[in-house]
Structure formats: structure tokens, C-alpha cells
Enzyme design. Structure first.
Site, mmCIF file in Angstrom:
data_model
loop_
_atom_site.group_PDB
_atom_site.id
_atom_site.type_symbol
_atom_site.label_atom_id
_atom_site.label_comp_id
_atom_site.label_asym_id
_atom_site.label_seq_id
_atom_site.Cartn_x
_atom_site.Cartn_y
_atom_site.Cartn_z
ATOM 1 N N TYR A 1 4.592 2.514 -15.697
ATOM 2 C CA TYR A 1 3.642 1.764 -14.874
ATOM 3 C C TYR A 1 2.744 0.862 -15.731
ATOM 4 O O TYR A 1 1.739 0.377 -15.266
ATOM 5 C CB TYR A 1 2.783 2.719 -14.047
ATOM 6 C CG TYR A 1 3.590 3.568 -13.083
ATOM 7 C CD1 TYR A 1 4.087 3.020 -11.910
ATOM 8 C CD2 TYR A 1 3.860 4.901 -13.356
ATOM 9 C CE1 TYR A 1 4.833 3.787 -11.027
ATOM 10 C CE2 TYR A 1 4.604 5.680 -12.486
ATOM 11 C CZ TYR A 1 5.088 5.119 -11.317
ATOM 12 O OH TYR A 1 5.832 5.878 -10.443
ATOM 13 N N TYR B 1 3.561 3.008 -3.613
ATOM 14 C CA TYR B 1 2.320 3.779 -3.724
ATOM 15 C C TYR B 1 1.642 3.527 -5.070
ATOM 16 O O TYR B 1 0.465 3.846 -5.248
ATOM 17 C CB TYR B 1 2.610 5.279 -3.535
ATOM 18 C CG TYR B 1 2.825 6.070 -4.804
ATOM 19 C CD1 TYR B 1 4.058 6.053 -5.460
ATOM 20 C CD2 TYR B 1 1.792 6.824 -5.371
ATOM 21 C CE1 TYR B 1 4.255 6.760 -6.628
ATOM 22 C CE2 TYR B 1 1.996 7.534 -6.535
ATOM 23 C CZ TYR B 1 3.221 7.495 -7.172
ATOM 24 O OH TYR B 1 3.411 8.192 -8.345
ATOM 25 N N ARG B 2 2.365 2.878 -5.977
ATOM 26 C CA ARG B 2 1.872 2.716 -7.342
ATOM 27 C C ARG B 2 2.828 1.731 -7.992
ATOM 28 O O ARG B 2 3.994 1.655 -7.614
ATOM 29 C CB ARG B 2 1.967 4.080 -8.039
ATOM 30 C CG ARG B 2 1.432 4.221 -9.425
ATOM 31 C CD ARG B 2 1.637 5.675 -9.831
ATOM 32 N NE ARG B 2 1.134 5.974 -11.161
ATOM 33 C CZ ARG B 2 1.296 7.148 -11.761
ATOM 34 N NH1 ARG B 2 1.934 8.120 -11.133
ATOM 35 N NH2 ARG B 2 0.808 7.361 -12.961
#
Lengths: 197, 528
Positions: free
Chosen positions: B96, B472-473
Site C-alpha cells: 500500500y 477499502y484501502r
């Protein structure tokens, strides 16, 4: 659990003895093709992937240099590695293992240590392709020796023996082939304590 | 070695002012804990696995305070110079964006030194931790003290208890919804004010870490996936060691079984017969943690079906592999298992395994341990899958239905196969929805492949959104794009978030651009 480990206390004892930088002759069973090479591994902690390290750790005990096996698969073992690192503050660290294992070690080392050398050792058919990047003196010496020493365990010892930090150096990248190492891709690195590099 | 990156400065700051800022930070935390060397120190704060050049996220410096007072003083320095801070701690966030800041020139606020376990309450089942405490740290502490509580850990055990909860990460025991299990925060706002949330706002409170919601609006959620404050302390509920624990695995032979698995699973999950985060994991995910791609297939492009079959036979795994666990007294586990077994046994080819059936199986061992609250780093072995493998996680939410699971799987699989990549993914089933985690693995040494991966990721965001699925991310590089997909009523959600941002951080110093939320001064003309 039977973990091949040199404890923090043992490491400190070994490290302290390294102050006198005794030259060590590699045991012939560990370095048959380079028996004349002198190595001094006493002032460096080696982190070695458990997948390849068992033999080397035995050898390390004989030679008296500090080593710690490293695995991603066991929480207790991970804690022992972190302990070993906290006992090795101020000392160079050499690491050899599979890419994920070495990267994990690197993440733990930085920024308290500075990674000054990195080697990629990729098996292709009957040869291993080595891509080394780091201080000129180190890459030059390693590129001369890797062809002779012929396997990763001996390479780890030679790398650890070259861990004396210096303040100034030229960086150089080299690529060369050697006879094939065991069939796994490996990464090596050398990290110096932050205040030295 | 990583490519050398030039020293960068915070936007709008002269070299002289930057030097003065660094000198001021030295006074706060000591010279030893300020990092400015682009060659030797700051690579620790790069995203080693991203698809864009390191320079795109190169920090100008990093500063590592040791306590709340130092955090307050660092914020004071940042306000004085208008220097943006990007917060990180012990959690690595790889997939991420790692610890790297959203934009080049930001300073990294590294909370890794704040690593104290402040309290463990065995009677009430919670711990209070600082941001630098990892799952491995907390697990070790509980073991050393003989405390009969479990840690619910993310798959990489070096993840941070506090930051993972803030990022809405998940674990694998019944306590796997980490933000749900969070109770009571300490937050430093951009102006230096320290806030205790929930019941902690009451001086001398007896229930700070026992009741989440306090009095009035519940504000803890505002500090998750956000840039509204710096969370410096958190309570987290821990699961008491159960009287029995029986993890299990069920393998399924065919790709098409995903539909039936998900349909069988939903009532079991919603009725809490499967209390843990239930995992439906594809063949290559399970393979990648224990083998290299070249062990089976040396060519570029997606792995063909014949090779997948060989892998399944060798490793005794399925096209899909379901993991769950039973907890409780043995008679209860026996009864529950009958229901679970009967539900999945209706799927032809389903095979059932317990611990004694999979001795020496690395993938099983780490899944079993995760369900039992034992952290490890085994999943990180996935990075051995290809030499110099980078990865980014694409993580849309899905309803727990066979139709949705199949639609998402086919959408992602087809896009990535067309782009020349393997599908490596899993469905993590929570209370009412599934996290679909697709790990896009690519060769960092191949610029063309990196570019293809980057394009694929962007395409997936758009394709998923068009089908009604949101992430969600996401990775740093795609935060604006994902935020842009949450566009209902002319982006009213983002506009509310921006209003809050301008109110709680008028200086715009905290994590600008996090989740697409930019401070007013940086809002116009910005893009990912």
C-alpha cells in the site's frame, strides 16, 4: 525448539575478542578451493537464512564468528534475531538469504544501519549470475573470490570478513558469472553502523 | 543497491529554511533521531515495492520522537515552517506504499521509537499500546508474562497493533476486525492539543478501554485512514485463550467452486458458526509462500491450467482453499464442526484437513498459527515468487454471495491475465462483507512490466467501481483515484472530509493527500 543460535552474550564475547582482529584461517572443510585465503569475521554479525545456514553456523562456531540464523516462519526465532541485533549495535552486519528474508532483515536494520553493499545471486541453468553493488574495494575483492569459493556458505564467510567500515569509498557495480550455486535465488548485503558510514 | 536519489526539499521551503527546520528538530529529538541523508538514511522510508520511481515519494527528512511531548514539539516545528509530515511507525504497509510519503519532499514522522506496551489487563482482556508496538512484540510480552490472552495479528507479524487498526486491517481470530476491537485513543491534533477519545475524556475514568463510545459523537473513526491527528496511544481488546482450538482447511478442486463455497459460507459466518475471519485462498497465493514461480513455470504470462494442476497435486492444495477455526469447549467444537462439514461436503471434491493431516506444510502452519494468535512473517515469502518481485494490493469489498465473489474474481483475473500477470488472491470474510485481496506481483527490474502493472491497477479501480465495488484501502499512487470513485452526490463525502481537514488541521501539515484528502492550500491542481 532447536535453534542454531549464538546468543547475545556469546556474540558480545565474540565481538569483544574481535577488537584484536585476529586473522583466522578458514577451515579446509569449509573452504577447500580457497584454502590460502585468510579471513577475519570476528567483528561482524552474520544473519543467515535458516534455509541455507545450518552448515555455516556449525562452521561459524568453529571459527568463532558471530552468526544468527534468520527465518520468517517462527515468532520466537524472530525475537531472538531482534535481540541479537540489539546486542550488535555499533557493529557491521552481513546478511545472506532468499530475497524476502534479506529484505525483511534490511527493513529491521535501516536506518540504524546503512546498507552499503548489496549482491543479487540468481541461478540460471548451470551458472549463477552475480550482480554486486557497493564499495569499490569490496566488489573488486568479492568478484575475484566468488569464482573460486564456489558456494553461498563460503561466500557468506568471505563477505563477513570484509566488513570493516571506512568513511570514504567509491561505489561500483559489477556483474559476473560463477559455477552454479544451489538452486535458489539469493541476496546478500552488508550494513555498517550509522555513525561510521 | 537502490538507485541513488537526490536530496529533496519540502515544497516551498528554501534550502536555508530547511536547514533551520532540521536544526530545530535536532533540538527536539536529538541529532541521532533526525534522518536527512538521501543516500544512506532515507531509503529506509522508500516504497521498495511500488510501480512508480522512488523519487516520486522521496522524503526530505525523517524525525523519530520518543514520546507525546516530543510529538507536540515536532508538530510545532512543522507548523512554524509549513512542512508536511507523513506518519509511519512499526507497521510496514508494503503493498500500500510502505512508509513512503504521498509526495516527494514531505517529512516522515516516524513513531517507531514509541514502542511501549503501557498496560495489559488480563481480567478485562485488553492492552494499551503505543504506535511502535508490533504484533511480534505484543505476542512476546504476553508469553514472557504468562498472560492468557491472544494477539490477533495481521499476516506479517511485524505489523503494528495500533497502525494496522487505524488502517482498518484485519486478523484471523474472532477478534479479527481490528478497528472494532479498538477502545480508547490518545490523539495529538495538528495544533498540539492532546485528546483522549471515548470514556477517556472523563478525568479518572474507570472504563477508558472497556466502553468505546463515550458521550456524544464517537470520533475515534475520524482518526482511521485519515490525516486529522496523530494517534499516540490505543486500547485494543485481546481474546482470552479459549478452552479449545481446532483449525481446519478445506480444499476445492475447481475454480468454479468459488460460487458454491461462498454461498455455503455466508449463513455459517452470519450466524457466527465460523467466528474467525474466514479465508478463501486461491491456489497461487498458497503456492507463492512456499515455492518460486520458476519452480513450475519459467515463461512470462499467466501460468497455464496444466501447470496449475501439477502445483495442486504437488502441494495437495485446491484451486480454492478455505481456512477457518473452531474455538471453545470440545463438545461445542464437535457440534459446530458437524454443521460446517455438512455445509461444505455438498461441494463435489471437497477435502477436509486438520493439523495432524498437514504436518510440515508451511502454508498450513502459518494459517493455523494466525488463527491461533501466533504471529509470523511467513506470508512475506511471497516476495520470493519472482526475482526482484514488487507488489501492490488491490482490495475491493464484496457482498458475501457466490455471484459477487465470482464476478469480482473473473473481473480481476481476466484483467490481469490480459495484462500478462497471474491472479494471486484471497477472500477474507468478515461480518457482512468480504475483503477481496488481489496481490499484483511484478518484476521491479523490468520497467515495461512495472508500467503495465501500474496501468492495470488503475484500470481495475475503474472497472470495479463501474460494477459497484469500492476499495477499502489502496496504494499511495492511487489514493486520489479511489477517493474519486466515492463520488455520490457530487463527492459530498470527500467534501465533508475536506471541511473537517481544514478545521482540525488548518496548517495542512498532517499527511496531505492521505486517502485523497488534501489540505486547502494543496487542493487545487493536485493529482496522483
Amino acid at each position: 525448539m532447536n535453534v542454531p543460535l549464538i546468543t547475545r552474550r556469546a556474540f558480545l564475547r565474540v565481538a569483544a575478542s574481535g577488537v584484536v582482529t585476529l586473522p583466522l584461517m578458514l577451515h579446509t572443510s569449509l573452504m577447500s578451493t580457497a584454502s590460502a585465503a585468510e579471513v577475519n569475521c570476528a567483528s561482524c554479525l552474520s544473519l543467515l537464512d535458516q534455509a541455507l545456514a545450518a552448515d555455516l553456523v556449525d562452521g561459524a562456531r568453529v571459527l568463532g564468528f558471530a552468526s544468527q540464523t534468520l527465518t520468517l516462519d517462527d515468532a520466537t526465532h524472530w525475537s531472538e534475531m531482534v535481540d541479537a541485533l540489539s546486542g550488535a549495535q555499533g557493529w557491521p552486519i552481513a546478511v545472506l538469504g532468499r530475497p524476502a528474508t534479506v529484505f525483511a532483515a534490511r527493513v529491521i536494520l535501516e536506518p540504524a544501519w546503512r546498507v552499503v553493499f548489496e549482491g543479487h545471486h540468481r541461478r540460471a541453468d548451470a551458472i549463477t549470475r552475480h550482480s554486486l553493488s557497493g564499495p569499490d574495494v569490496l566488489t573488486t575483492q568479492l568478484s575475484r573470490q566468488v569464482g573460486r569459493i564456489g558456494d553461498p556458505l563460503r561466500y557468506a564467510q568471505v563477505l563477513a570478513s570484509m566488513a570493516q567500515p571506512t568513511r570514504e569509498f567509491e561505489t561500483r557495480a559489477v556483474e559476473f558469472d560463477s559455477q552454479g550455486w544451489p538452486a535458489m535465488d539469493l541476496v546478500s548485503l552488508l550494513a555498517w553502523p550509522r555513525r561510521v558510514a | 543497491m537502490q538507485p541513488s536519489v537526490e536530496q529533496v526539499l519540502p515544497q516551498g521551503l528554501s534550502r536555508e529554511n530547511f536547514a533551520a527546520l532540521v536544526a530545530d528538530l535536532h533540538k527536539v529529538v536529538g541529532r541521532e533521531h533526525v534522518f536527512t541523508d538521501a543516500k544512506w538514511e532515507l531509503p529506509a522510508y522508500n516504497d521498495a515495492y511500488g510501480s512508480t520511481p522512488l523519487a516520486a515519494h522521496q522524503p526530505s527528512a525523517a524525525v523519530a520522537p520518543a514520546n507525546v511531548e516530543e510529538v507536540q514539539r515536532v508538530l510545532e516545528v512543522a507548523r512554524r515552517y509549513g512542512a508536511p509530515l507523513w506518519t509511519t511507525s512499526t507497521g510496514k504497509n508494503f503493498g500500500y506504499g510502505g512508509p513512503a510519503p504521498r509526495k516527494a519532499g514531505f517529512l516522515v514522522l516516524d513513531l517507531g521509537r514509541m514502542n511501549r506496551i503501557l498496560e495489559v489487563n488480563e481480567k478485562h482482556g485488553y492492552a494499551v499500546v503505543e504506535p511502535g508496538v508490533s504484533y511480534l512484540d505484543l505476542y512476546r510480552h504476553l508469553k514472557e508474562k504468562g498472560i492468557k490472552l491472544w494477539v490477533d495479528c495481521a499476516a506479517p507479524g511485524w505489523g503494528g497493533v495500533l497502525p494496522n487498526a487505524l488502517e482498518r486491517g484485519g486478523g484471523y481470530t474472532p477478534y479479527g476486525d481490528h478497528l472494532l476491537m479498538q477502545c480508547g485513543m490518545e490523539v495529538v491534533l495538528a495544533d498540539g492539543t492532546v485528546v483522549h477519545t471515548g470514556m477517556g475524556a472523563l478525568p479518572g475514568s474507570q472504563t477508558t478501554h472497556l466502553y468505546k463510545y463515550g458521550f456524544g459523537p464517537w470520533i475515534d473513526g475520524m482518526f482511521s485512514q485519515s490525516n486529522f491527528g496523530v494517534v499516540t496511544k490505543m486500547g485494543i481488546w485481546l481474546m482470552p485463550e479459549p478452552p479449545g482450538f481446532r483449525p481446519y482447511m478445506i480444499t476445492f478442486e475447481r475454480e468454479d467452486d468459488l460460487h458454491a463455497i461462498t454461498e455455503a459460507l455466508r449463513p455459517l459466518k452470519i450466524n457466527m458458526l465460523i467466528p474467525s475471519l474466514a479465508m478463501t485462498v486461491d491456489l497461487l497465493w498458497e503456492t507463492s509462500v512456499q515455492a518460486r514461480r520458476s519452480d513450475y513455470y519459467a515463461s512470462k504470462g499467466p501460468i497455464p491450467g496444466s501447470v496449475r494442476k501439477k502445483i495442486a497435486e504437488d502441494l495437495k492444495i485446491g484451486a480454492w482453499n478455505f481456512y477457518g477455526a473452531l474455538y471453545g469447549p470440545p463438545p461445542m467444537m464437535d457440534n459446530t464442526w458437524e454443521v460446517i462439514h455438512d455445509a461444505f461436503a455438498k461441494i463435489p471434491g471437497a477435502k477436509f484437513f486438520f493439523d495432524e493431516d498437514r504436518k510440515g506444510d508451511l502454508a498450513w502452519t502459518y494459517r493455523r498459527n494466525l488463527a491461533g494468535g501466533i504471529p509470523s512473517m511467513t506470508e512475506f515469502n511471497m516476495l520470493n515468487w519472482i526475482p526482484q518481485g514488487g507488489h501492490m494490493n488491490f482490495a475491493p469489498q464484496s457482498p458475501i454471495t457466490g455471484d459477487d465473489a465470482t464476478r469480482q474474481y473473473q473481473l480481476i483475473r481476466d484483467h490481469c491475465n490480459k495484462a500478462g500477470f497471474d491472479y494471486i488472491g484471497e477472500f477474507a470474510v468478515g461480518w457482512r462483507a468480504m475483503f477481496h485481496i488481489f496481490t499484483l506481483v511484478f518484476d521491479l527490474s523490468d520497467p515495461k512490466e512495472k508500467a503495465r502493472a501500474h496501468k492495470l491497477f488503475g484500470d481495475l479501480i475503474d472497472a470495479a467501481a463501474a460494477a459497484g465495488y469500492g476499495e477499502y484501502r489502496t496504494h499511495l499512487d492511487f489514493m486520489d483515484q479511489v477517493a474519486g470513485t466515492y463520488s455520490w452526490n457530487n463527492h459530498s463525502s470527500l467534501r465533508l472530509q475536506e471541511t473537517l481537514k481544514d478545521t482540525v488541521d488548518p496548517f495542512g501539515i498532517l499527511a496531505p493527500g492521505k486517502q485523497g484528502i488534501w489540505p486547502r492550500a494543496m487542493r487545487k491542481g493536485t493529482s496522483s
